[in-house]
Design an enzyme around this catalytic site. Sequence first.
Site, PDB file in Angstrom:
ATOM      1  N   LYS A 112     -39.940  40.378  36.911  1.00 19.55           N
ATOM      2  CA  LYS A 112     -38.479  40.694  36.550  1.00 19.55           C
ATOM      3  C   LYS A 112     -37.641  39.412  36.196  1.00 19.55           C
ATOM      4  CE  LYS A 112     -35.744  40.905  40.048  1.00 19.55           C
ATOM      5  NZ  LYS A 112     -35.223  41.113  41.596  1.00 19.55           N
ATOM      6  N   ASP A 116     -39.043  36.244  48.748  1.00 16.36           N
ATOM      7  CA  ASP A 116     -39.342  37.792  48.522  1.00 16.36           C
ATOM      8  C   ASP A 116     -40.878  38.197  49.047  1.00 16.36           C
ATOM      9  OD1 ASP A 116     -36.727  37.989  47.439  1.00 16.36           O
ATOM     10  OD2 ASP A 116     -37.526  37.847  45.319  1.00 16.36           O
ATOM     11  N   LYS A 123     -29.638  39.062  50.398  1.00 17.86           N
ATOM     12  CA  LYS A 123     -30.437  39.615  49.439  1.00 17.86           C
ATOM     13  C   LYS A 123     -29.974  41.032  49.155  1.00 17.86           C
ATOM     14  CE  LYS A 123     -33.427  36.299  48.422  1.00 17.86           C
ATOM     15  NZ  LYS A 123     -33.661  35.943  46.961  1.00 17.86           N
ATOM     16  N   GLU A 124     -30.879  41.974  48.833  1.00 25.09           N
ATOM     17  CA  GLU A 124     -30.265  43.261  48.489  1.00 25.09           C
ATOM     18  C   GLU A 124     -29.912  44.097  49.663  1.00 25.09           C
ATOM     19  OE1 GLU A 124     -33.082  42.607  44.883  1.00 25.09           O
ATOM     20  OE2 GLU A 124     -32.508  41.864  46.992  1.00 25.09           O
ATOM     21  N   ARG A 165     -23.552  41.792  48.308  1.00 27.24           N
ATOM     22  CA  ARG A 165     -24.227  40.699  47.896  1.00 27.24           C
ATOM     23  C   ARG A 165     -23.104  39.552  47.444  1.00 27.24           C
ATOM     24  NH1 ARG A 165     -29.172  42.143  44.222  1.00 27.24           N
ATOM     25  NH2 ARG A 165     -29.821  39.902  44.979  1.00 27.24           N
ATOM     26  N   ARG A 219     -34.147  36.757  32.248  1.00 32.47           N
ATOM     27  CA  ARG A 219     -34.246  35.367  31.656  1.00 32.47           C
ATOM     28  C   ARG A 219     -34.496  35.462  30.189  1.00 32.47           C
ATOM     29  NH1 ARG A 219     -35.095  34.401  36.908  1.00 32.47           N
ATOM     30  NH2 ARG A 219     -34.608  32.500  38.165  1.00 32.47           N
ATOM     31  N   SER A 254     -35.487  28.045  47.367  1.00 40.64           N
ATOM     32  CA  SER A 254     -36.244  28.829  46.407  1.00 40.64           C
ATOM     33  C   SER A 254     -36.271  27.878  45.038  1.00 40.64           C
ATOM     34  CB  SER A 254     -35.545  29.991  46.138  1.00 40.64           C
ATOM     35  OG  SER A 254     -35.393  30.665  47.151  1.00 40.64           O
ATOM     36  N   ASP A 268     -33.225  46.936  36.848  1.00 37.94           N
ATOM     37  CA  ASP A 268     -32.725  45.603  36.438  1.00 37.94           C
ATOM     38  C   ASP A 268     -32.955  45.092  35.303  1.00 37.94           C
ATOM     39  OD1 ASP A 268     -32.176  45.772  39.497  1.00 37.94           O
ATOM     40  OD2 ASP A 268     -32.886  43.717  39.608  1.00 37.94           O
ATOM     41  N   ASN A 282     -27.562  47.038  40.835  1.00 40.07           N
ATOM     42  CA  ASN A 282     -27.982  45.972  41.849  1.00 40.07           C
ATOM     43  C   ASN A 282     -28.726  44.968  41.267  1.00 40.07           C
ATOM     44  OD1 ASN A 282     -27.933  44.938  44.381  1.00 40.07           O
ATOM     45  ND2 ASN A 282     -29.468  46.068  45.218  1.00 40.07           N
ATOM     46  N   LYS A 339     -35.965  49.603  40.749  1.00 39.50           N
ATOM     47  CA  LYS A 339     -35.404  48.329  40.271  1.00 39.50           C
ATOM     48  C   LYS A 339     -36.295  47.290  39.768  1.00 39.50           C
ATOM     49  CE  LYS A 339     -32.953  44.438  43.137  1.00 39.50           C
ATOM     50  NZ  LYS A 339     -31.862  44.090  42.186  1.00 39.50           N
ATOM     51  N   SER A 384     -28.976  30.586  47.649  1.00 44.04           N
ATOM     52  CA  SER A 384     -29.542  31.446  46.649  1.00 44.04           C
ATOM     53  C   SER A 384     -29.809  30.422  45.494  1.00 44.04           C
ATOM     54  CB  SER A 384     -28.713  32.684  46.129  1.00 44.04           C
ATOM     55  OG  SER A 384     -29.599  33.389  45.169  1.00 44.04           O
ATOM     56  N   SER A 385     -30.945  30.532  44.929  1.00 43.94           N
ATOM     57  CA  SER A 385     -31.309  29.434  43.411  1.00 43.94           C
ATOM     58  C   SER A 385     -30.498  30.345  42.525  1.00 43.94           C
ATOM     59  CB  SER A 385     -32.679  29.464  43.466  1.00 43.94           C
ATOM     60  OG  SER A 385     -33.332  30.893  42.992  1.00 43.94           O
ATOM     61  N   GLN A 386     -30.190  31.648  42.382  1.00 45.24           N
ATOM     62  CA  GLN A 386     -29.659  32.378  41.542  1.00 45.24           C
ATOM     63  C   GLN A 386     -28.376  31.722  41.086  1.00 45.24           C
ATOM     64  OE1 GLN A 386     -29.727  36.807  41.457  1.00 45.24           O
ATOM     65  NE2 GLN A 386     -31.637  36.784  42.275  1.00 45.24           N
ATOM     66  N   HIS A 429     -36.003  47.821  47.093  1.00 51.69           N
ATOM     67  CA  HIS A 429     -37.058  47.827  46.513  1.00 51.69           C
ATOM     68  C   HIS A 429     -38.201  47.276  47.341  1.00 51.69           C
ATOM     69  CE1 HIS A 429     -36.991  44.145  44.196  1.00 51.69           C
ATOM     70  NE2 HIS A 429     -35.903  44.063  44.680  1.00 51.69           N
ATOM     71  N   ARG A 430     -37.901  46.148  47.825  1.00 51.01           N
ATOM     72  CA  ARG A 430     -39.141  45.408  48.499  1.00 51.01           C
ATOM     73  C   ARG A 430     -39.425  45.854  49.927  1.00 51.01           C
ATOM     74  NH1 ARG A 430     -40.576  42.140  45.043  1.00 51.01           N
ATOM     75  NH2 ARG A 430     -39.111  41.041  43.528  1.00 51.01           N
TER      76      ARG A 430
END
Length: 431
Positions: A22, A319, A346-347, A124, A27, A198, A49, A94, A417, A170-172, A391-392
């Site tokens: 994902k 994760d 997270k989610e 989030r 990316r 992360s 996603d 999401n 997702k 978060s690294s995002q 989802h996880r």
Amino acid sequence: MEQLKLSPVGAIKGEINLPGSKSLTNRALLLSALAEGHTRLENPLSSDDTLRMMQALRQLGVTLSISDNGQYTQVNGNGGLFQPPGNKSFYLGNAGTAIRPLTSILSLVPGVYRIDGDEYMHERPIAHLCDALCQLGSTVEYLSREGFPPLEIVGGRVKGGNVSIPGNISSQYLTSLLLALPMAENDSTITVIGDQVSKPYLDITIGIMKQFGVSLTHENYQRFLISGRQRYLSPGRYLIEGDASSASYFFAAAAISGSVTVHGIGEHSVQGDIRFLDTLEKMGAVVSRHADHITVSKPGGQNPSVLRRIDVDLNHIPDAAMTIAVLALFADRPTRIRNVYNWRVKETDRMYAMATELTRLGANVATTDDSITIHPPAEIRSACIETYGDHRMAMCFSLAALGKATITIKDPDCTRKTFPDYFQVFASICH
């Protein structure tokens, strides 16, 4: 709400071809869309996603086509920043890997944009990213709850410059800035406040940017130097690795009760979650790494099939750390997972969710702000697992069926997702 009942599983054995990552798919879709030239993305993930990202890119005028068999996606690059679209409202479900980078990209494109997601996205936080964009000249208005989507952002004002951003959540957020700022008019310097979480995900970002012709430098992940006026260039063909996070569930199942070979990912993977295998080995599993596949088997030796307890910092793989938490149910003694504060953003609040559902299965669980300790039960109890739309949660708790218990998963379709057919693939290796 739909439910899925998993009967007790006696053993794990089989081979799996892994769907694309994902993180890499979204990316690669974005950079292909911004690049000069056409890009063929091979082995892309098809999930909620990634479909959200494709929908947004089409809204921005990008032409994408998916092959009939779904094995590749052709992207006609825009050759630079997008033109302001007619429809300036973006709905991204999401998909954190879509909403964060697109928010930064849109900050460079003139216009006023509304960015929204589903009810889970509304929980989030995005304030750290938006604060950084405001430091660079943008204006953000939160349309409901301060610091969370939905939001309205004024684009076209970000020209580069100096910016600081916290690294502990978060690294995002940082990935989002790294992807966008090379296209700004001026050079940029990003300073990370505190320790950056992360880091392996940042390595994914920097690696794919390099493959698309854009470079940057950093000083131990604390200071990033980015030249402006760069252009992404299509590599022509880009192969997307199998998703290491998704592989963790099959590797873990084998570590509990059998053996499995996963194709599509190998010992030289660029994904940080491949280091999940190091933790499995600490727990006693047998891991055999190869160039394009990996095999995991349950522990051997004098005490076969018993996993060892661990006390481990898993900040680098938050994760996959969830999978380790469920594996702790099968360990010989209590397991402690540390430095996973970002589970809480997270989610869902994964710290609360993991503790609640592990307790439901009979474990004794203690948490702090950033750690969880799991005392395994003498016997795993049958239970109905709440997934919280995450989802996880659905995927990692499927492993509890290996404990001679009947496990019911609520809302199993939340795996759309990232892994829409997860439960069918999982069933194919259960015996």
